[in-house]
Design an enzyme around this catalytic site. Structure first.
Site, short mmCIF file in Angstrom:
data_model
loop_
_atom_site.label_atom_id
_atom_site.label_comp_id
_atom_site.label_asym_id
_atom_site.label_seq_id
_atom_site.Cartn_x
_atom_site.Cartn_y
_atom_site.Cartn_z
N GLU B 29 -12.87 22.99 -21.46
CA GLU B 29 -11.75 23.77 -21.96
C GLU B 29 -10.79 22.85 -22.72
OE1 GLU B 29 -10.45 25.48 -18.25
OE2 GLU B 29 -12.41 26.43 -18.01
N LEU B 58 -13.02 30.05 -21.01
CA LEU B 58 -12.43 29.64 -19.74
C LEU B 58 -13.35 30.02 -18.56
CD1 LEU B 58 -8.68 30.11 -18.82
CD2 LEU B 58 -10.49 29.51 -17.23
N SER B 59 -14.28 29.15 -18.25
CA SER B 59 -15.16 29.39 -17.11
C SER B 59 -15.80 28.07 -16.68
CB SER B 59 -16.26 30.39 -17.47
OG SER B 59 -17.30 30.32 -16.51
N GLU B 60 -15.37 27.59 -15.56
CA GLU B 60 -15.93 26.34 -15.04
C GLU B 60 -17.39 26.53 -14.64
OE1 GLU B 60 -12.92 27.47 -14.42
OE2 GLU B 60 -11.77 25.85 -15.33
N GLN B 82 -10.72 20.63 -16.15
CA GLN B 82 -9.35 20.17 -16.41
C GLN B 82 -8.68 19.51 -15.21
OE1 GLN B 82 -7.26 23.42 -18.34
NE2 GLN B 82 -8.08 22.80 -20.33
N PHE B 83 -8.94 20.05 -14.03
CA PHE B 83 -8.39 19.47 -12.81
C PHE B 83 -9.41 19.68 -11.70
CE2 PHE B 83 -4.65 20.29 -15.30
CZ PHE B 83 -3.82 19.21 -15.03
N HIS B 129 -3.48 21.26 -8.44
CA HIS B 129 -3.68 20.23 -9.46
C HIS B 129 -3.66 18.82 -8.86
CE1 HIS B 129 -2.74 23.57 -12.13
NE2 HIS B 129 -2.93 22.83 -13.19
#
Ligand SMILES: Cc1ncc(C[n+]2csc(CCOP(=O)(O)OP(=O)(O)O)c2C)c(N)n1
Ligand SMILES: [Mg+2]
Lengths: 359, 326
Positions: B29, B58-60, B82-83, B129
């Site tokens: 992303e 947006l999909s891990e 991202q995290f 996070h």
């Protein structure tokens, strides 16, 4: 009722245009001065909250914050259509909806200031807290809606995600369940055209986000998300069907993120300023003000007074937030389980000892 | 030699790997135009183009799962999450698929992918996070797990991870992303993925840690030195597979071991090291093995975060406790 074919409508529902002019069928509330000014106040309060939150973040007194600038009509319009006993499961950008539901600005500042107590709303006890892992609250919303159905119906769950959030499996899986189990769930996609730096065109090849309802076999609506009258009307229509007939629906509210993604984002890296400029004339607050003025319901003094009152209310909330006593560090143990397992007592005592007592 | 921050070293290694092997593809992303939320992929879109530097929806799940497919079909995907908090939805793909594809097909299909993510706390980040969940992946047979502790380690370990024929979970200590610079030679030299690194020799007590916590661990070693206690410091670097050679060698000298982890105590990776020492080095030990860890609590929001994070004082106290045994 539940057997009826899904009612899908992909035309963009509108009531008033950028200059407050009537551009579509006006819902009944549009002639109710009290109701319209209440929507206006709620949007202005949301913007005041946003401005203060950003100011607090910039001066180190709030954590990373996601502004809802330009999206107030989605937040406020959806929440205004909800009944107190409905349940909201928001994303992280629905401050307006949370405020409208009765969470206080102090509580919201507290959460964004990094204090879990801000999620212990005194007002909407059944509402879920802000959800950070995108769309992971949508399956919860389906579960809440199932509980409502099992409890005899008459209530609805409302989940809000973003355009990016509609790419996640959680999203499809939740609306699929709502369709097949006939759950009173209204899922709202707040389509602000961006997911951090990813524009809608790189997020999906679907014709519209509302088309995703087709696969789940549920009702679909699209609405101008900068038009609070239209948002409120579409949400009310879907909520009534959810409450009365346990009919799920998907609403795509089309708006625009006028601000950065969050206070740690710099949108100029990936987004043309000209595009933002182009969207400013569409923003929801000036639009509703123009409508109010056109009805002769709103004078300059009203505006001045409202801005002052909103700013004062938020400033007072900010003062209260800043003056709150910190939680004792041991609080991190005290809410893990109903009662602290004896096995954790030693750790808790070590933390209390190491930090000069547990207050 | 350029002086790089840790995040710049990551970016430098990515650029090197992409330049030397055109089958290295980045996905995640906001990795393209934005250069990643931490700028780890900054400039790579301009250099390698949109086919190889891909902004994912947006999909891990799809980022990790598509990487499995890409890898099996002959590419070398390097995926960014991202995290670490958002890696949890990738577990199905990583644990049920990436780690097993080679075994299931007896080597016919393999999975040379890297799943990168920043992990850990201490930067006042929002909820979800700041977690350190390396033990989840270290528990999974078939995966490798590497965690750099410095810019040069980040460069060398990431190159090794990308060239490795099997899936690697690469966790980056975000607290150190911009903490300091050090000289990093962009010479394409990888570091071994199956070895711990000795950061400091010492004969009294062995301090073992990985990732961001080495900062506190090294500070504790300094403080102990001021009191005449010589602490060895070992950077585990590759948690899976764990090579105990350096740790065992050091503990044979010192007879004392303190393991430092940011993650919650229970069933953390430190427990594995302690168990291995108890198993294989018990008679070298003069003192009970000590662990300094995060509490067994949910990672708190920023207000209480500092009370969660292990600090040098707790490490020093544990080392002193070990020193009481002679
Ligand atoms: C599962 C997950 N992945 C990544 C992130 C990091 N992240 C936070 S917001 C965001 C973009 C969300 O876009 P959208 O759903 O359109 O909502 P918006 O931010 O526009 O309100 C991302 C990727 C996250 N919070 N959760
Ligand atoms: Mg969006």
């Amino acid at each position: 009722m539940a057997d009826a074919a899904p009612d899908v409508d992909f035309t963009l529902r509108r009531a008033i245009g950028p200059d407050g002019e009537v551009v579509g069928p006006l819902p009944d509330v549009a002639s109710d001065r009290e109701a319209v000014t209440a929507l206006y106040r709620a949007m202005v309060l949301t913007r005041s909250f946003d401005e203060k939150a950003i100011a607090l973040q910039r001066t180190g007194r709030l954590g990373t914050y996601a502004s809802s600038l330009g999206q107030e009509a989605v937040s406020v319009g959806v929440a205004a259509a909800m009944a107190a006993e409905d349940v909201l499961l928001p994303s992280f950008r629905e401050h307006g909806a949370q405020l409208q539901r009765g969470a206080t600005p102090v509580e919201l500042f507290q959460f964004w200031g990094g204090d879990e107590r801000g999620n212990d709303f005194k007002g909407p006890r059944g509402d879920f807290p802000v959800c950070i892992p995108v769309s992971s609250q949508l399956p919860h919303a389906a579960g809440v809606a199932l509980a409502m159905r099992l409890d005899g119906g008459g209530r609805a769950a409302v989940a809000v995600c973003g355009d990016g959030g509609a790419s996640k499996g959680d999203f499809y899986e939740a609306i699929n369940l709502a369709g097949v189990w006939e759950l009173p769930l209204v899922t709202v996609i707040c389509n602000n055209r961006w997911a951090i730096s990813t524009p809608l065109a790189r997020q999906t090849a679907a014709g519209t986000l509302a088309h995703k309802a087709l696969a789940a076999g549920i009702d679909a609506r699209r609405v101008d998300g900068n038009d609070v009258l239209a948002v409120r009307a579409v949400a009310a229509e879907c909520l009534e069907r959810a409450r009365a007939d346990s009919r799920p629906a998907l609403i795509e509210a089309v708006t625009y993120r006028l601000g950065d993604h969050t206070t740690v984002d710099d949108a100029t890296r990936y987004r043309d300023e000209a595009e933002v400029k182009e969207h400013w004339p569409q923003e929801p607050i000036a639009r509703l003000r123009a409508y109010l003025v056109a009805q002769d319901w709103w004078a300059k003094e009203d505006e001045t007074r409202l801005l002052k009152e909103s700013a004062e209310e938020i400033a007072a909330a900010s003062e209260t937030y800043l003056a709150l006593d910190p939680e004792p560090p041991t609080a991190m143990f005290d809410h893990l389980y109903e009662t602290l397992p004896p096995a954790l007592a030693a750790q808790r005592a070590a933390l209390a000892g190491g930090t000069g007592g547990d207050g | 030699m350029a002086e790089l921050t840790l995040v710049e070293a990551v970016q430098c290694a990515l650029a090197r790997a992409m330049a030397e092997d055109e089958r290295v593809v980045l996905l995640g992303e906001d990795v393209a135009d934005d250069g990643g939320v931490f700028r780890a992929t900054d400039g790579l879109l301009a250099r390698f183009g949109r086919e190889r530097v891909r902004d994912a929806p947006l999909s891990e799940v799809v980022i990790a799962g598509a990487s499995v497919g890409l890898a099996a079909a002959g590419f070398r995907p390097v995926a960014e999450i991202q995290f670490m908090g958002f890696m949890l939805s990738t577990l199905d793909q990583m644990v049920n698929h990436a780690s097993r594809l080679r075994n299931r097909t007896r080597g016919r299909l393999t999975c040379p992918m890297v799943l990168r993510a920043p992990y850990g706390g201490g930067v006042h980040a929002p909820e979800h996070h700041s977690e350190s969940m390396e033990a989840l992946f270290a528990h999974t047979p078939g995966l490798r797990v590497a965690i750099p502790s410095s810019p040069s380690k980040a460069y060398g370990l990431l190159l090794a991870a990308i060239r490795d024929p099997d899936p690697v979970v690469f966790l980056e200590p975000k607290r150190l992303y911009r903490a300091y610079r050090e000289p990093v030679e962009d010479d394409g030299a990888a570091l071994p993925l199956d070895r711990c690194f000795v950061l400091r020799e010492g004969g009294d007590v062995t301090l073992v840690s990985w990732g961001a916590m080495l900062k506190e661990t090294l500070a504790a070693a300094e403080a102990l030195a001021a009191d005449g206690i010589e602490a060895a410091v070992i950077d585990v670097a590759t948690l899976k597979p764990l090579d105990m050679t350096e740790i065992a060698r050091s503990v044979a000298q010192t007879g004392r071991c303190v393991i430092v982890q940011e993650a919650p105590l229970t069933a953390g990776f430190g427990a594995e090291i302690a168990a291995r020492l108890a198993d294989e080095n018990l008679f070298d030990l003069l003192a009970p093995i000590k662990r300094v860890a995060g509490w067994d609590t949910v990672m708190p929001l920023p207000r209480l975060e500092a009370h969660y994070m292990p600090d040098p004082a707790r490490i020093v106290a544990a080392a002193r406790e070990a020193m009481r045994h002679r």
